[in-house]
Design a protein around this motif. Structure first.
Motif, PDB file in Angstrom:
ATOM      1  N   ASP A 187       1.127  -3.621 -20.651  1.00 26.85           N
ATOM      2  CA  ASP A 187       1.243  -4.773 -19.761  1.00 26.85           C
ATOM      3  C   ASP A 187       1.376  -4.323 -18.309  1.00 26.85           C
ATOM      4  OD1 ASP A 187       1.093  -6.421 -21.939  1.00 26.85           O
ATOM      5  OD2 ASP A 187       3.252  -6.779 -22.074  1.00 26.85           O
ATOM      6  N   GLY A 188       2.252  -3.345 -18.068  1.00 27.73           N
ATOM      7  CA  GLY A 188       2.415  -2.837 -16.716  1.00 27.73           C
ATOM      8  C   GLY A 188       1.158  -2.171 -16.207  1.00 27.73           C
ATOM      9  N   LEU A 189       0.490  -1.399 -17.069  1.00 30.14           N
ATOM     10  CA  LEU A 189      -0.754  -0.740 -16.691  1.00 30.14           C
ATOM     11  C   LEU A 189      -1.815  -1.762 -16.299  1.00 30.14           C
ATOM     12  CD1 LEU A 189      -2.654   1.701 -16.472  1.00 30.14           C
ATOM     13  CD2 LEU A 189      -3.032   1.507 -18.960  1.00 30.14           C
ATOM     14  N   SER A 190      -1.930  -2.831 -17.092  1.00 27.64           N
ATOM     15  CA  SER A 190      -2.931  -3.867 -16.800  1.00 27.64           C
ATOM     16  C   SER A 190      -2.618  -4.579 -15.488  1.00 27.64           C
ATOM     17  CB  SER A 190      -2.981  -4.878 -17.946  1.00 27.64           C
ATOM     18  OG  SER A 190      -3.382  -4.264 -19.152  1.00 27.64           O
ATOM     19  N   GLY A 191      -1.339  -4.887 -15.257  1.00 27.79           N
ATOM     20  CA  GLY A 191      -0.965  -5.537 -14.011  1.00 27.79           C
ATOM     21  C   GLY A 191      -1.254  -4.672 -12.804  1.00 27.79           C
ATOM     22  N   TRP A 192      -0.986  -3.382 -12.929  1.00 28.11           N
ATOM     23  CA  TRP A 192      -1.243  -2.447 -11.843  1.00 28.11           C
ATOM     24  C   TRP A 192      -2.745  -2.351 -11.555  1.00 28.11           C
ATOM     25  CZ3 TRP A 192      -3.307   2.755 -12.560  1.00 28.11           C
ATOM     26  CH2 TRP A 192      -3.306   3.512 -11.386  1.00 28.11           C
ATOM     27  N   LEU A 193      -3.558  -2.225 -12.607  1.00 25.50           N
ATOM     28  CA  LEU A 193      -5.007  -2.122 -12.418  1.00 25.50           C
ATOM     29  C   LEU A 193      -5.585  -3.404 -11.836  1.00 25.50           C
ATOM     30  CD1 LEU A 193      -6.019  -0.253 -15.690  1.00 25.50           C
ATOM     31  CD2 LEU A 193      -6.173   0.621 -13.342  1.00 25.50           C
ATOM     32  N   ARG A 194      -5.094  -4.554 -12.310  1.00 24.57           N
ATOM     33  CA  ARG A 194      -5.585  -5.830 -11.792  1.00 24.57           C
ATOM     34  C   ARG A 194      -5.366  -5.925 -10.293  1.00 24.57           C
ATOM     35  NH1 ARG A 194      -2.926  -8.787 -14.950  1.00 24.57           N
ATOM     36  NH2 ARG A 194      -1.119  -9.195 -13.644  1.00 24.57           N
ATOM     37  N   ARG A 195      -4.161  -5.541  -9.857  1.00 19.68           N
ATOM     38  CA  ARG A 195      -3.853  -5.633  -8.426  1.00 19.68           C
ATOM     39  C   ARG A 195      -4.608  -4.581  -7.614  1.00 19.68           C
ATOM     40  NH1 ARG A 195      -0.454  -3.194  -5.673  1.00 19.68           N
ATOM     41  NH2 ARG A 195       0.813  -2.433  -7.402  1.00 19.68           N
ATOM     42  N   GLN A 196      -4.865  -3.407  -8.211  1.00 11.96           N
ATOM     43  CA  GLN A 196      -5.579  -2.351  -7.497  1.00 11.96           C
ATOM     44  C   GLN A 196      -6.983  -2.780  -7.103  1.00 11.96           C
ATOM     45  OE1 GLN A 196      -4.634   0.909  -6.452  1.00 11.96           O
ATOM     46  NE2 GLN A 196      -2.644  -0.040  -6.827  1.00 11.96           N
ATOM     47  N   TYR A 197      -7.589  -3.650  -7.905  1.00 11.13           N
ATOM     48  CA  TYR A 197      -8.972  -4.039  -7.651  1.00 11.13           C
ATOM     49  C   TYR A 197      -9.091  -5.390  -6.958  1.00 11.13           C
ATOM     50  CZ  TYR A 197     -10.533   0.040 -10.157  1.00 11.13           C
ATOM     51  OH  TYR A 197     -10.773   1.340 -10.527  1.00 11.13           O
ATOM     52  N   ASP A 234       0.827  -1.211   0.000  1.00 13.47           N
ATOM     53  CA  ASP A 234       0.000   0.000   0.000  1.00 13.47           C
ATOM     54  C   ASP A 234       0.859   1.258   0.000  1.00 13.47           C
ATOM     55  OD1 ASP A 234      -2.300  -1.495  -0.035  1.00 13.47           O
ATOM     56  OD2 ASP A 234      -2.642  -1.373   2.119  1.00 13.47           O
ATOM     57  N   LYS A 235       1.931   1.253   0.774  1.00 13.35           N
ATOM     58  CA  LYS A 235       2.774   2.443   0.865  1.00 13.35           C
ATOM     59  C   LYS A 235       3.587   2.639  -0.416  1.00 13.35           C
ATOM     60  CE  LYS A 235       2.925   2.750   5.879  1.00 13.35           C
ATOM     61  NZ  LYS A 235       3.707   2.637   7.124  1.00 13.35           N
ATOM     62  N   LEU A 236       3.998   1.555  -1.054  1.00 11.69           N
ATOM     63  CA  LEU A 236       4.689   1.676  -2.334  1.00 11.69           C
ATOM     64  C   LEU A 236       3.756   2.237  -3.403  1.00 11.69           C
ATOM     65  CD1 LEU A 236       6.773  -1.637  -2.574  1.00 11.69           C
ATOM     66  CD2 LEU A 236       7.607   0.660  -2.020  1.00 11.69           C
ATOM     67  N   ASP A 237       2.516   1.774  -3.410  1.00  7.56           N
ATOM     68  CA  ASP A 237       1.557   2.286  -4.388  1.00  7.56           C
ATOM     69  C   ASP A 237       1.347   3.781  -4.198  1.00  7.56           C
ATOM     70  OD1 ASP A 237       1.126  -0.071  -5.751  1.00  7.56           O
ATOM     71  OD2 ASP A 237      -0.560  -0.683  -4.503  1.00  7.56           O
ATOM     72  N   GLN A 238       1.264   4.213  -2.942  1.00  7.23           N
ATOM     73  CA  GLN A 238       1.080   5.632  -2.677  1.00  7.23           C
ATOM     74  C   GLN A 238       2.308   6.437  -3.097  1.00  7.23           C
ATOM     75  OE1 GLN A 238       0.247   6.627   1.418  1.00  7.23           O
ATOM     76  NE2 GLN A 238      -0.737   8.553   0.851  1.00  7.23           N
ATOM     77  N   ALA A 239       3.480   5.810  -3.028  1.00  3.05           N
ATOM     78  CA  ALA A 239       4.721   6.462  -3.455  1.00  3.05           C
ATOM     79  C   ALA A 239       4.968   6.323  -4.956  1.00  3.05           C
ATOM     80  CB  ALA A 239       5.903   5.883  -2.675  1.00  3.05           C
ATOM     81  N   ASN A 240       4.003   5.737  -5.683  1.00  2.00           N
ATOM     82  CA  ASN A 240       4.088   5.562  -7.135  1.00  2.00           C
ATOM     83  C   ASN A 240       5.196   4.599  -7.541  1.00  2.00           C
ATOM     84  OD1 ASN A 240       2.839   6.118  -9.604  1.00  2.00           O
ATOM     85  ND2 ASN A 240       4.327   7.711 -10.137  1.00  2.00           N
ATOM     86  N   ILE A 241       5.453   3.605  -6.705  1.00  2.65           N
ATOM     87  CA  ILE A 241       6.368   2.509  -7.045  1.00  2.65           C
ATOM     88  C   ILE A 241       5.498   1.305  -7.364  1.00  2.65           C
ATOM     89  CG2 ILE A 241       8.318   1.100  -6.295  1.00  2.65           C
ATOM     90  CD1 ILE A 241       9.006   4.034  -6.445  1.00  2.65           C
ATOM     91  N   ASN A 242       5.205   1.096  -8.635  1.00  2.00           N
ATOM     92  CA  ASN A 242       4.239   0.072  -9.022  1.00  2.00           C
ATOM     93  C   ASN A 242       4.494  -0.387 -10.454  1.00  2.00           C
ATOM     94  OD1 ASN A 242       2.978   2.069 -10.752  1.00  2.00           O
ATOM     95  ND2 ASN A 242       2.092   2.939  -8.883  1.00  2.00           N
ATOM     96  N   GLU A 243       3.694  -1.327 -10.913  1.00  2.00           N
ATOM     97  CA  GLU A 243       3.871  -1.892 -12.253  1.00  2.00           C
ATOM     98  C   GLU A 243       3.725  -0.843 -13.347  1.00  2.00           C
ATOM     99  OE1 GLU A 243       2.039  -5.028  -9.532  1.00  2.00           O
ATOM    100  OE2 GLU A 243       1.782  -2.891  -9.958  1.00  2.00           O
ATOM    101  N   ASP A 254      -2.064 -14.302  -8.840  1.00  2.00           N
ATOM    102  CA  ASP A 254      -1.622 -13.178  -9.649  1.00  2.00           C
ATOM    103  C   ASP A 254      -0.482 -13.677 -10.504  1.00  2.00           C
ATOM    104  OD1 ASP A 254      -1.734 -10.057  -9.908  1.00  2.00           O
ATOM    105  OD2 ASP A 254       0.393 -10.575  -9.788  1.00  2.00           O
ATOM    106  N   CYS A 255      -0.363 -13.163 -11.717  1.00  2.00           N
ATOM    107  CA  CYS A 255       0.638 -13.699 -12.650  1.00  2.00           C
ATOM    108  C   CYS A 255       1.918 -12.876 -12.694  1.00  2.00           C
ATOM    109  CB  CYS A 255       0.056 -13.831 -14.052  1.00  2.00           C
ATOM    110  SG  CYS A 255      -0.380 -12.246 -14.816  1.00  2.00           S
ATOM    111  N   ASN A 256       2.016 -11.825 -11.866  1.00  2.00           N
ATOM    112  CA  ASN A 256       3.256 -11.039 -11.873  1.00  2.00           C
ATOM    113  C   ASN A 256       4.416 -11.873 -11.344  1.00  2.00           C
ATOM    114  OD1 ASN A 256       2.193  -8.646 -12.861  1.00  2.00           O
ATOM    115  ND2 ASN A 256       1.508  -8.000 -10.840  1.00  2.00           N
ATOM    116  N   PRO A 257       5.632 -11.619 -11.837  1.00  2.00           N
ATOM    117  CA  PRO A 257       6.793 -12.365 -11.350  1.00  2.00           C
ATOM    118  C   PRO A 257       7.085 -12.037  -9.911  1.00  2.00           C
ATOM    119  CG  PRO A 257       7.498 -10.566 -12.743  1.00  2.00           C
ATOM    120  CD  PRO A 257       5.995 -10.633 -12.857  1.00  2.00           C
TER     121      PRO A 257
END
Length: 273
Positions: free
Chosen positions: A246-256, A229-238, A267-270
């Motif tokens: 691909d990164g956008l889709s992975g980020w949105l998938r995890r957000q929801y 959660d803190k990384l997402d708020q700091a904009n450290i994400n897919e 989840d299919c992220n490495p």
């Protein structure tokens, strides 16, 4: 080797930035490269090693064929290390290993795969200055003349092949170098690669007799959602670290996806860089 277990965010930050203050520079500039692993039991084996038996004998074939078939997709470049970096970046099994200068990027890879949220993660912290104290004379001198702490592809240009690299010293040695800025992914991940002058030796094995060169931080699984959660708020994400759809889709998938107690969420992220 120092190993600490972090169970709170503040504790984790203290461990990550331990010895970061550099009096000569009057800045917080740690001499560490970081590698985040989703599961603390993972070792520092290369993707080449994961091919199984007799992997060392096919290393040259993989690289030769990669260059042959990739030529029309990659701008011609005469540096062997450039081609090796491109191959690693695009998933070819090599003896290179991904690291980052950023502890936050390493934390992303600890928490990017929700399949591992029931397991402790780990961050390896590798002191590249101490690693480079064991370089063979010619490479050590080159680094000193450049006034650099890690190599670049251009600095390694004089070494034309992995065979030549392996023959530089009688005993295996390791070095770290920054890959060329091929795309935004390498730039945003603040990336660098490690390489050992023997494809059959993992970095874990090489470091066993050199405990002063690294430390390991075990990250309690109960802390992973807070880190995420803190990384997402700091904009450290897919979306940032893997620019593109691909990164956008992975980020949105995890957000929801919502955390649900001890349930394991697929989840299919490495799980590692």
């Amino acid at each position: 080797m120092t190993e600490n277990r972090a169970t709170t965010w503040n504790q984790l930050m203290d461990f990550l930035y331990e010895d970061a203050w550099t009096p000569a520079l009057r800045r917080f500039r740690p001499s560490y490269a970081f590698r985040g692993l989703a599961d603390a039991v993972f070792t520092l084996d290369t993707s080449l090693m994961r091919l199984g038996n007799d992997y060392a004998s096919i290393e040259g074939h993989l690289l030769r064929n990669f260059k042959k078939y990739a030529l029309h997709n990659v701008t011609e470049h005469d540096s062997f290390w450039y081609w090796l970096s491109v191959a690693q970046h695009h998933g070819l099994p090599t003896r290179l290993m991904d690291w980052t200068f950023s502890p936050y990027v390493a934390l992303h890879f600890v928490t990017s795969s929700l399949d591992y949220y029931d397991r402790d993660g780990a961050i390896w912290c590798l002191n590249y200055k101490k690693v480079h104290q064991e370089l063979p004379g010619s490479l050590g001198k080159l680094l000193e003349e450049e006034g650099a702490d890690v190599f670049t592809v251009d600095m390694l240009r004089q070494i034309d092949s992995l065979h030549d690299f392996d023959d530089l010293a009688n005993e295996p040695f390791a070095l770290l170098f920054e890959p060329p800025s091929i795309d935004d992914r390498i730039v945003n991940q603040y990336a660098l690669f490690s390489v050992i002058s023997d494809p059959t030796i993992s970095l874990s094995q090489w470091l066993e007799s050199r405990p002063d060169m690294y430390r390991r931080i075990i990250i309690g699984h109960e802390l992973k959602w807070e880190i995420r959660d803190k990384l997402d708020q700091a904009n450290i994400n897919e979306r940032v670290l893997f620019p593109g759809l691909d990164g956008l889709s992975g980020w949105l998938r995890r957000q929801y996806i919502q955390p649900s107690g001890d349930d394991v969420i697929s989840d299919c992220n490495p799980g590692e860089p």
